[in-house]
Design a protein around this motif. Structure first.
Motif, mmCIF file in Angstrom:
data_model
loop_
_atom_site.group_PDB
_atom_site.id
_atom_site.type_symbol
_atom_site.label_atom_id
_atom_site.label_comp_id
_atom_site.label_asym_id
_atom_site.label_seq_id
_atom_site.Cartn_x
_atom_site.Cartn_y
_atom_site.Cartn_z
ATOM 1 N N LYS A 71 -11.753 42.211 44.205
ATOM 2 C CA LYS A 71 -11.797 41.133 45.205
ATOM 3 C C LYS A 71 -12.312 39.844 44.575
ATOM 4 C CE LYS A 71 -13.253 40.454 50.022
ATOM 5 N NZ LYS A 71 -13.998 39.193 49.943
ATOM 6 N N GLU A 72 -13.363 39.957 43.786
ATOM 7 C CA GLU A 72 -13.925 38.793 43.104
ATOM 8 C C GLU A 72 -12.909 38.195 42.134
ATOM 9 O OE1 GLU A 72 -18.294 38.221 41.395
ATOM 10 O OE2 GLU A 72 -17.021 39.283 39.969
ATOM 11 N N THR A 73 -12.150 39.056 41.458
ATOM 12 C CA THR A 73 -11.134 38.590 40.515
ATOM 13 C C THR A 73 -10.050 37.795 41.236
ATOM 14 O OG1 THR A 73 -11.531 40.459 39.028
ATOM 15 C CG2 THR A 73 -9.403 39.349 38.848
ATOM 16 N N LEU A 74 -9.569 38.314 42.363
ATOM 17 C CA LEU A 74 -8.505 37.637 43.105
ATOM 18 C C LEU A 74 -8.983 36.338 43.750
ATOM 19 C CD1 LEU A 74 -6.789 40.704 44.835
ATOM 20 C CD2 LEU A 74 -5.864 39.309 42.979
ATOM 21 N N GLU A 75 -10.242 36.306 44.185
ATOM 22 C CA GLU A 75 -10.743 35.138 44.914
ATOM 23 C C GLU A 75 -11.271 34.039 44.006
ATOM 24 O OE1 GLU A 75 -13.604 36.372 47.775
ATOM 25 O OE2 GLU A 75 -12.127 37.313 49.093
ATOM 26 N N ILE A 76 -11.797 34.400 42.832
ATOM 27 C CA ILE A 76 -12.450 33.414 41.981
ATOM 28 C C ILE A 76 -11.773 33.270 40.615
ATOM 29 C CG2 ILE A 76 -14.583 32.806 40.767
ATOM 30 C CD1 ILE A 76 -14.794 32.331 43.720
ATOM 31 N N TYR A 77 -11.678 34.374 39.857
ATOM 32 C CA TYR A 77 -11.274 34.249 38.453
ATOM 33 C C TYR A 77 -9.784 33.972 38.265
ATOM 34 C CZ TYR A 77 -15.991 35.417 37.181
ATOM 35 O OH TYR A 77 -17.354 35.370 37.042
ATOM 36 N N ALA A 78 -8.912 34.623 39.049
ATOM 37 C CA ALA A 78 -7.486 34.314 38.944
ATOM 38 C C ALA A 78 -7.201 32.864 39.356
ATOM 39 C CB ALA A 78 -6.655 35.292 39.774
ATOM 40 N N PRO A 79 -7.785 32.358 40.460
ATOM 41 C CA PRO A 79 -7.583 30.940 40.780
ATOM 42 C C PRO A 79 -8.131 29.993 39.716
ATOM 43 C CG PRO A 79 -8.303 32.127 42.736
ATOM 44 C CD PRO A 79 -8.438 33.075 41.584
ATOM 45 N N ILE A 80 -9.251 30.347 39.069
ATOM 46 C CA ILE A 80 -9.761 29.497 37.995
ATOM 47 C C ILE A 80 -8.752 29.457 36.852
ATOM 48 C CG2 ILE A 80 -11.481 29.372 36.144
ATOM 49 C CD1 ILE A 80 -13.588 30.196 38.121
ATOM 50 N N ALA A 81 -8.200 30.618 36.488
ATOM 51 C CA ALA A 81 -7.196 30.658 35.427
ATOM 52 C C ALA A 81 -6.006 29.776 35.800
ATOM 53 C CB ALA A 81 -6.744 32.096 35.184
ATOM 54 N N GLN A 82 -5.588 29.811 37.061
ATOM 55 C CA GLN A 82 -4.479 28.965 37.501
ATOM 56 C C GLN A 82 -4.882 27.499 37.454
ATOM 57 O OE1 GLN A 82 -2.141 30.265 40.747
ATOM 58 N NE2 GLN A 82 -1.619 28.216 41.427
ATOM 59 N N ARG A 83 -6.111 27.200 37.882
ATOM 60 C CA ARG A 83 -6.588 25.804 37.883
ATOM 61 C C ARG A 83 -6.634 25.237 36.474
ATOM 62 N NH1 ARG A 83 -7.361 21.402 38.163
ATOM 63 N NH2 ARG A 83 -8.355 20.072 39.705
ATOM 64 N N LEU A 84 -6.832 26.116 35.475
ATOM 65 C CA LEU A 84 -6.878 25.693 34.080
ATOM 66 C C LEU A 84 -5.511 25.817 33.406
ATOM 67 C CD1 LEU A 84 -10.292 27.273 33.035
ATOM 68 C CD2 LEU A 84 -9.835 24.930 33.740
ATOM 69 N N GLY A 85 -4.486 26.155 34.188
ATOM 70 C CA GLY A 85 -3.123 26.193 33.674
ATOM 71 C C GLY A 85 -2.761 27.450 32.900
ATOM 72 N N MET A 86 -3.604 28.492 32.947
ATOM 73 C CA MET A 86 -3.374 29.703 32.148
ATOM 74 C C MET A 86 -2.614 30.719 32.988
ATOM 75 S SD MET A 86 -7.210 29.696 30.511
ATOM 76 C CE MET A 86 -6.905 30.954 29.281
ATOM 77 N N ASN A 87 -1.313 30.472 33.171
ATOM 78 C CA ASN A 87 -0.525 31.246 34.119
ATOM 79 C C ASN A 87 -0.305 32.690 33.695
ATOM 80 O OD1 ASN A 87 -0.139 29.286 36.127
ATOM 81 N ND2 ASN A 87 1.393 28.271 34.872
ATOM 82 N N GLU A 143 6.335 25.015 28.264
ATOM 83 C CA GLU A 143 6.193 26.466 28.432
ATOM 84 C C GLU A 143 4.876 26.949 27.827
ATOM 85 O OE1 GLU A 143 7.372 30.690 28.814
ATOM 86 O OE2 GLU A 143 7.563 28.832 29.951
ATOM 87 N N LEU A 144 4.556 26.438 26.625
ATOM 88 C CA LEU A 144 3.295 26.819 25.989
ATOM 89 C C LEU A 144 2.110 26.393 26.846
ATOM 90 C CD1 LEU A 144 1.903 27.992 23.441
ATOM 91 C CD2 LEU A 144 1.913 25.660 22.515
ATOM 92 N N MET A 145 2.175 25.170 27.394
ATOM 93 C CA MET A 145 1.092 24.682 28.248
ATOM 94 C C MET A 145 1.010 25.482 29.542
ATOM 95 S SD MET A 145 -0.358 22.308 26.556
ATOM 96 C CE MET A 145 -1.377 21.645 27.853
ATOM 97 N N ALA A 146 2.162 25.881 30.093
ATOM 98 C CA ALA A 146 2.176 26.646 31.337
ATOM 99 C C ALA A 146 1.594 28.034 31.144
ATOM 100 C CB ALA A 146 3.606 26.754 31.871
ATOM 101 N N GLU A 147 1.854 28.640 29.994
ATOM 102 C CA GLU A 147 1.370 29.996 29.737
ATOM 103 C C GLU A 147 -0.101 30.016 29.350
ATOM 104 O OE1 GLU A 147 3.284 33.039 29.945
ATOM 105 O OE2 GLU A 147 4.330 31.591 31.182
ATOM 106 N N ARG A 148 -0.503 29.057 28.496
ATOM 107 C CA ARG A 148 -1.865 29.099 27.942
ATOM 108 C C ARG A 148 -2.805 28.063 28.538
ATOM 109 N NH1 ARG A 148 -0.978 29.898 21.414
ATOM 110 N NH2 ARG A 148 0.172 31.878 21.499
ATOM 111 N N GLY A 149 -2.276 26.997 29.155
ATOM 112 C CA GLY A 149 -3.132 25.990 29.758
ATOM 113 C C GLY A 149 -4.054 25.346 28.744
ATOM 114 N N ILE A 150 -5.362 25.352 29.041
ATOM 115 C CA ILE A 150 -6.321 24.669 28.171
ATOM 116 C C ILE A 150 -6.437 25.341 26.814
ATOM 117 C CG2 ILE A 150 -7.683 23.828 30.117
ATOM 118 C CD1 ILE A 150 -9.801 25.935 29.337
ATOM 119 N N ALA A 151 -5.939 26.581 26.686
ATOM 120 C CA ALA A 151 -6.026 27.274 25.395
ATOM 121 C C ALA A 151 -4.889 26.885 24.462
ATOM 122 C CB ALA A 151 -6.018 28.782 25.612
#
Length: 718
Positions: free
Chosen positions: A172-188, A340-348
């Motif tokens: 639940k914590e992963t779906l509510e916090i960490y997955a959205p953070i990954a999306q917010r940072l572009g790490m799709n 595509e690289l930016m969409a997959e890895r975002g800030i990384a």
């Protein structure tokens, strides 16, 4: 040598060798040597520790490091990943890491470290404070969040060894916090795996059903999908556009979210297939779009241009939905290889961790830093960690609207944002003084919901200030946090002023004044009650937590300024204007309004509670005179005040509408209404309405008495 330890050592060395091979793709030998040293230190520190699965604990940090090596994270980041649990779970200290690997690695490890060793009132509070600390560390170094996300990803991959309740909580914590953070940072890519693993752990049966359905449907239509891709490929070759095609099937989690958000059955969700077309240059994206729209009819309203207007996380792509053969919708994404690289890895992607991010030209990282800087601003204005994490949760919604400022700049805000959210996004000072807005040149109220493409201008006034009602309709965490902070500041100022008046009255009763109290006596009382400033003491008095008489006696117990002849003289009333909300409240039993004869009583945590003098509760409270406050209405009173009415009416249909219309004609709002009693002929209704003063109330009573359906109307007191 014992066989089990030998097997364990072999496994660890195998994992280290796999990591080294991955690092060799982009790191020189001397930096890989530092990583090997980090493994030696971490392996020794975690010696004897095992995971729930029984594996040596060091296998977890190594797996986290390998996830980050896939993103080509730098050597310091990889070292910190291997050591990320040492401060929390081993005897290794911050100083040890600084000495061996430098300040940067030690600070990253400290940022990732949770606060489990601190005593909190609940697991929720501990998690919130840990997250808050992580955000502050992210502001210093974005590698903190990369390690935290990789750590969470490996924990999710190995979640099967946990107890069922722990699996559900972590998922639940992963779906509510960490997955959205990954999306917010572009790490799709990482976001997608976190979502699918979280969904599988939280709803295993639903996940199995959807996965089986998707496999069966794709198997049935694989031939059709292949034909579509072949048609697209042939046409792009003919147009001489270099390309790469990637076919995809939506994940079970994305299908589940679509079913929930659109209230559809599984059989109704048709657009489960997608094709991604990768080209070399941005211009080729638009040429490819034209080619595809000439091949297949596009679905109206489903085209989005995220190249011209990127998402807040830097994501760029063209999105369209086509009607494939047989009418099956086909989602198509068109972007360059770099996008595509930016969409997959975002800030990384193209990792740059130095403070001068502009030099790296990395849009995703620049946007991420801006976002984190905004979180830090919220942190400074939010006292509670739970309030902070809730405000961040609001800010992680993926759906956005894109709006234009009067200068033509683009602002991205969460879906359903209002004109007031826009005002605060422009600047906190603009939001705090906003009174209205112009949307596409039309004057609208601040609560107006905004849509993509609108041009918004905020109208301000120097005298305007935040209202508590604003919290009911703002969406963004920045607006909510700023409004709460401003209201607390206003409340504190009112509290200090009211507390000053109360203490002045109490000191007058003893024949002195606050300016006559010595600094030593004041400092002694502040120290006794653990206040740093006199303003804090005055605010505490206003909120009813300290009795002004007791504080006055404490301030004067050693004083020689008392003049016995002046003691116990009557004090003047404290005048209230109705704007002291948070410090002055009005009893729900008698609902006093301006013009009523009133009396106030100090209530702990509430401040002064105002009653009508004739209220039965006021007469009971009068038995504790120390809490009584002499108050009266000021000459100028502002705001709306609740008042209770009992209206006896004909018991027939449509009566409520008639009475409500009569109240509305007098420009009064109805707060609540309920039936108290009924018989065959009449019914009694209880209303709580909002009025400005006694004259306004009298006008309403007269209007109600003229209504043919009303038998009697009277005010409720007590």
């Amino acid at each position: 040598m014992d066989e089990a330890p030998q097997n364990s050592l072999d496994s660890r060395m195998h994992d280290l060798a796999a990591l080294d091979r991955r690092l060799a793709e982009y790191l020189p030998a001397e930096q890989r040597q530092r990583v090997n040293r980090a493994f030696e230190v971490g392996d020794h520190a975690h010696l004897g520790q095992t995971r729930k699965s029984g594996e040596p604990y060091i296998t977890h940090p190594l797996a986290v490091a390998e996830i980050l090596a896939e993103m080509h994270l730098d050597a310091d980041g990889i070292c910190a990943a291997i050591l990320h649990d040492t401060l929390e779970d081993t005897s290794l200290t911050h100083a040890d890491i600084v000495r061996e690997f430098g300040q940067s690695v030690a600070d990253i490890v400290d940022g990732v470290t949770k606060l489990d060793k601190v005593n909190f009132q609940s697991r929720m509070e501990a998690a919130a404070e840990s997250f808050r600390k992580m955000v502050l560390a992210m502001a210093q170094d974005l590698r903190v969040i990369l390690i935290k996300l990789a750590d969470r990803l490996h924990n999710m991959r190995t979640l099967g060894s946990m107890a069922a309740d722990s699996r559900r909580r972590i998922a639940k914590e992963t779906l509510e916090i960490y997955a959205p953070i990954a999306q917010r940072l572009g790490m799709n890519r990482l976001k997608g795996e976190l979502q699918d693993l979280g969904f599988q752990a939280l709803h295993p049966f639903r996940h199995r059903v959807l996965e089986a359905h998707l496999k069966a449907r794709y198997g049935d239509r694989r031939e059709g999908m292949n034909r579509i891709q072949h048609t697209i490929a042939e046409k792009l070759k003919y147009e001489q556009i270099p390309f790469r095609l990637i076919s995809r099937v939506k994940s079970p989690y994305s299908i589940y979210q679509k079913m929930r958000s659109e209230h559809k059955d599984l059989s109704d969700v048709l657009d489960v297939y997608g094709v991604r077309v990768l080209v070399s240059e941005p211009l080729q994206c638009y040429l490819t779009l034209g080619v595809l729209h000439s091949l297949f009819k596009p679905v109206d309203g489903r085209f989005r241009d995220f190249i011209a207007i990127p998402k807040a996380n830097g994501y760029q792509s063209l999105h369209t939905v086509l009607f494939g053969p047989g009418g099956t919708p086909l989602e198509v994404q068109i972007r360059t290889e770099d996008m595509e690289l930016m969409a997959e890895r975002g800030i990384a992607a193209h990792w740059a961790y130095k403070a001068d991010v502009s030099a790296a030209g990395n849009t995703a990282q620049a946007r991420a830093r801006d976002w984190v800087a905004g979180l830090v601003d919220q942190h400074t204005q939010t006292a509670s960690s739970l309030d902070f994490i809730e405000s961040v949760r609001v800010d992680l919604y993926p759906d956005e609207v894109y709006l234009f400022t009067p200068k033509g700049d683009i602002l991205a805000l969460p879906k359903n944002s209002t004109a007031l959210d826009f005002a605060y996004a422009v600047h906190t000072a603009v939001g705090g003084h906003a009174v209205a807005a112009r949307v596409d040149q039309k004057l609208v109220p601040l609560r107006t919901r905004l849509s993509s493409g609108q041009a918004v201008e905020i109208i301000t006034a120097a005298s305007a200030q935040p209202q508590i009602g604003w919290l009911e309709f703002v969406v963004t965490s920045k607006a909510r946090t700023a409004i709460r902070h401003a209201l607390k500041q206003i409340q504190h100022e009112d509290s200090v002023e009211i507390g000053h008046r109360l203490l002045d009255r109490a000191l007058e009763q003893l024949g002195t004044a606050l300016e006559n109290i010595s600094t030593a006596a004041l400092d002694a009382v502040l120290a006794e009650h653990r206040f740093k400033r006199i303003e804090d003491l005055l605010a505490d008095i206003a909120l009813g937590n300290r009795m002004p008489q007791a504080v006055a006696r404490a301030l004067t117990r050693d004083a020689s300024v008392l003049e016995l002849g002046q003691a116990q003289r009557p004090s003047e009333n404290i005048l209230i204007t109705g704007t002291e909300r948070g410090v002055v409240s009005f009893g729900n039993c008698c609902h006093p309004v301006p013009g009523d004869d009133i009396v106030g009583f100090l209530s702990a945590g509430k401040g002064i509670v105002v009653h009508q003098r004739e209220c039965p509760n006021a007469q009971e409270l009068a038995k504790t005179p120390d809490r009584a406050v002499q108050i009266a209405w000021d000459r100028e009173v502002q705001g709306d005040f609740k008042v209770g009415l009992k209206v006896v009416v004909d018991n027939k249909p449509g009566v409520l509408a008639t009475v409500a219309a009569a109240i509305a004609e007098c420009n009064a709002n109805i707060d609540t209404v309920e039936y108290q009693e009924r018989d065959l002929r009449t019914a009694a209704m209880l209303f709580v309405i909002e009025v400005r003063h006694r004259k306004h109330l009298a006008d309403i009573l007269r209007r109600l008495r003229r209504a043919p359906v009303v038998h009697a109307v009277g005010r409720l007191v007590g």
